[in-house]
Write an enzyme that holds these catalytic residues in place. Structure first.
Site, mmCIF file in Angstrom:
data_model
loop_
_atom_site.group_PDB
_atom_site.id
_atom_site.type_symbol
_atom_site.label_atom_id
_atom_site.label_comp_id
_atom_site.label_asym_id
_atom_site.label_seq_id
_atom_site.Cartn_x
_atom_site.Cartn_y
_atom_site.Cartn_z
ATOM 1 N N THR A 75 0.790 -1.229 0.000
ATOM 2 C CA THR A 75 0.000 0.000 0.000
ATOM 3 C C THR A 75 0.829 1.290 0.000
ATOM 4 O O THR A 75 0.636 2.153 -0.855
ATOM 5 C CB THR A 75 -0.942 0.003 1.215
ATOM 6 O OG1 THR A 75 -1.776 -1.141 1.113
ATOM 7 C CG2 THR A 75 -1.784 1.260 1.260
ATOM 8 N N ASP A 240 -3.863 0.803 -5.609
ATOM 9 C CA ASP A 240 -2.427 0.625 -5.388
ATOM 10 C C ASP A 240 -1.901 -0.746 -5.819
ATOM 11 O O ASP A 240 -0.774 -0.876 -6.259
ATOM 12 C CB ASP A 240 -2.074 0.901 -3.926
ATOM 13 C CG ASP A 240 -2.989 0.164 -2.952
ATOM 14 O OD1 ASP A 240 -3.973 -0.480 -3.386
ATOM 15 O OD2 ASP A 240 -2.722 0.218 -1.732
ATOM 16 N N HIS A 241 -2.746 -1.770 -5.682
ATOM 17 C CA HIS A 241 -2.291 -3.140 -5.957
ATOM 18 C C HIS A 241 -3.499 -4.054 -6.002
ATOM 19 O O HIS A 241 -4.616 -3.631 -5.684
ATOM 20 C CB HIS A 241 -1.327 -3.614 -4.856
ATOM 21 C CG HIS A 241 -1.906 -3.455 -3.482
ATOM 22 N ND1 HIS A 241 -2.923 -4.256 -3.015
ATOM 23 C CD2 HIS A 241 -1.667 -2.539 -2.504
ATOM 24 C CE1 HIS A 241 -3.264 -3.856 -1.807
ATOM 25 N NE2 HIS A 241 -2.525 -2.811 -1.472
HETATM 26 ZN ZN LIG Z 1 -3.160 -1.363 -0.314
#
Ligand SMILES: [Zn+2]
Ligand SMILES: *[C@@H]1O[C@H](CO)[C@@H](O)[C@H](O)[C@H]1NC(C)=O
Ligand SMILES: *[C@@H]1O[C@H](CO)[C@@H](O)[C@H](O)[C@H]1NC(C)=O
Ligand SMILES: *[C@@H]1O[C@H](CO)[C@@H](O)[C@H](O)[C@H]1NC(C)=O
Ligand SMILES: *[C@@H]1O[C@H](CO)[C@@H](O)[C@H](O)[C@H]1NC(C)=O
Ligand SMILES: *[C@@H]1O[C@H](CO)[C@@H](O)[C@H](O)[C@H]1NC(C)=O
Ligand SMILES: *[C@@H]1O[C@H](CO)[C@@H](O)[C@H](O)[C@H]1NC(C)=O
Ligand SMILES: *[C@@H]1O[C@H](CO)[C@@H](O)[C@H](O)[C@H]1NC(C)=O
Ligand SMILES: *[C@@H]1O[C@H](CO)[C@@H](O)[C@H](O)[C@H]1NC(C)=O
Length: 459
Positions: A75, A240-241
């Site tokens: 994150t 973010d991912h």
């Molecule tokens: Zn994250």
């Protein structure tokens, strides 16, 4: 004849669109930008679940199916990459847990406000302020930290209990009350939170969490509309991912390979960071043969493609688990879903959607790098880029103001098809004239077989 008319029309449209958009470019007033991150929004959730509001958002704007994000796919490193355009090794937020060998300082998600960790880079909200504008932030990582002496002009202290709607409401209040607020960033914990607890393969729980996320997107559009901001500001929704399913059957136990007294543990899973207490060689040798689903690297040998080597705070030994595997010392499975793995894995990738006056409508791209977002945002705000690892050229075609090759390609293809078909027709006629005995239906059939395009323009 039809074809010629069509071509003229295409070229004319293209030219008039281009001239419209470049008009008064020099005195353009840059509209504000709202950047929203839904933590852990794996790109392929878009294909597997239903998002009526998000769909409405990007079908009138831009959708980029997946972003290659930065390693480690955690994150904080990735939110700072979105805001700086830098790989983790260059912006310095390297992991969720860090240790600085020189100052002996420690960083964790609960203790992240020391500017020391953040000062290697200049995030976009600080640049915005340096150029005389203001910024607003709702819990975007780093916005409450005194980076190069500045927090975001307006910000909230991190508090997971504050709802999405309150975060959004307060941000839009800042934007509407002061039109020098040009950049706003909003962070929201879902679907990451649910993904960790239940795993991304728990469709029951993910359906619930993703419906809430989509409802939040719907609320956001409605709220911006009611505040008079919708259609006037540029809005980017990204993440973010991704997230991948973990299992108690995929555990890698460090205690089975190395003794705890031989190292200090800085970070654990899925990317572990170890500081050897004495000699690194013995430790590294044991770790190299520890588990077929874990790679061990001495710092200098971390592969180039991960961009995870050139920083003092990258520890001497880095362990990387394979997708879906969890590194523990000797414990049980901590989470059913996780991320942090190699950033080339598609399960780790987020998506990006955008809507607003700067963006094309109904434009779709397959992929960009997440570091390319930063130069795009600088462009949207009319501020210079700081040195970064992104490239505006990768993403510029999402903008109405950019002349992009796609129309030229279309024109090229049309011309190409025209030439091929004309030639074929010509040859066909020639052959028919030369060989009057060949039967017409058979010749037609042959022509159709040769020509997969089957273009009605020929008629
Ligand atoms: Zn994250
Ligand atoms: C462009 O600038 C000129 C001169 O300032 C102004 O009169 C005109 O209205 C502008 N056009 C647009 C489309 O903004
Ligand atoms: C940061 O702010 C303090 C107090 O306003 C000031 O004394 C100091 O010079 C500033 N430092 C930098 C690097 O701008
Ligand atoms: C949002 O704004 C309201 C009204 O000004 C304020 O009471 C509240 O504390 C703010 N929320 C946060 C999280 O800052
Ligand atoms: C999803 O999570 C719920 C709540 O823990 C559980 O009851 C259910 O069995 C899980 N479903 C799957 C497919 O794992
Ligand atoms: C914004 O509000 C107007 C008037 O209420 C409505 O017609 C329009 O559909 C709304 N647009 C969006 C995107 O919600
Ligand atoms: C490496 O493994 C060997 C054999 O299991 C063990 O004796 C040794 O203590 C290990 N080294 C470290 C540094 O843990
Ligand atoms: C790891 O856990 C197992 C089961 O709880 C226990 O038997 C074993 O002694 C532990 N090993 C170490 C090195 O702590
Ligand atoms: C990323 O950008 C920074 C700043 O320009 C630069 O120092 C670094 O070498 C770049 N990294 C790569 C791999 O190009």
């Amino acid at each position: 004849m039809h074809l010629k008319a069509l071509l003229c029309l295409l070229v004319a449209c293209y030219e008039s669109a281009a001239s419209l958009n470049t008009e008064n470019a020099t005195q353009k007033d840059f509209p504000p930008l709202l950047l929203i991150s839904f933590d852990g929004f794996r790109a392929d959730y878009l294909k597997k679940y239903s998002f009526p509001n998000l769909q409405k958002f990007f079908s009138a704007g831009v959708l980029i199916d997946h972003l290659t994000n930065v390693f480690v796919t955690k994150t904080f490193p990735n939110h700072y990459s979105l805001a700086t355009g830098l790989y983790a090794e260059s912006h310095g937020i390297l992991a969720s847990h860090m240790f600085d060998p020189v100052t002996k300082k420690k960083f964790s998600l609960e203790d992240d406000t020391d500017p020391f960790w953040w000062n290697e880079a200049t995030p976009i909200w600080v640049s915005v302020q340096k150029w005389g504008y203001k910024s607003a932030a709702a819990m975007w990582p780093g916005t409450d930290v005194m980076i190069q002496n500045h927090t975001s002009t307006n910000f909230m202290k991190y508090d997971s209990k504050v709802s999405f709607r309150e975060r959004l409401g307060n941000i839009t209040t800042w934007m509407t009350e002061d039109n020098s607020v040009k950049f706003a960033a909003l962070y929201w914990e879902e679907p990451d939170h649910t993904g960790h607890i239940f795993g991304p393969e728990n469709t029951t729980e993910m359906t619930r969490a993703l419906k809430e996320v989509d409802d939040d997107v719907g609320f956001m559009m409605e709220h911006l509309n009611n505040s008079g901001l919708w259609g006037k500001i540029n809005v980017i929704i990204t993440s973010d991912h991704g997230m991948v399913q973990c299992s108690k059957d995929r555990l890698i136990k460090l205690d089975q390979c190395i003794s705890r007294s031989s190292y200090t543990l800085v970070d654990l899973t899925p990317v572990a960071a170890l500081v050897p207490i004495n000699d690194a060689t013995d430790l590294y040798k044991n770790l190299s043969n520890c588990h077929p689903h874990m790679k061990a690297y001495l710092k200098d040998a971390v592969p180039d493609k991960l961009h995870y080597r050139n920083n003092e705070r990258i520890q001497p030994i880095i362990l990387v688990a394979d997708e879906g595997w969890t590194i523990v010392q000797n414990g049980s499975l901590p989470r059913l879903g996780d991320h942090g793995y190699d950033n080339s894995l598609s399960s780790m990738h987020p998506f990006l959607a955008a809507n607003g006056p700067a963006f094309r409508k109904g434009y779709r791209m397959e992929t960009i790098n997440s570091v390319d977002l930063y130069p795009l945002m600088c462009h949207l705000l009319g501020i210079p880029e700081m040195p970064n690892n992104g490239s505006f050229s990768h993403i510029r075609c999402t903008l109405v103001s950019e002349k992009c090759t796609d129309l030229a390609v279309v024109v090229g293809i049309v011309i190409g098809v025209f030439i091929v078909l004309t030639t074929l027709t010509f040859l066909f006629r020639l052959m028919k004239n030369r060989d009057p005995s060949s039967s017409r239906p058979f010749a037609r059939l042959e022509l159709q077989e040769d020509d997969d395009d089957d273009d009605p323009l020929l008629e």
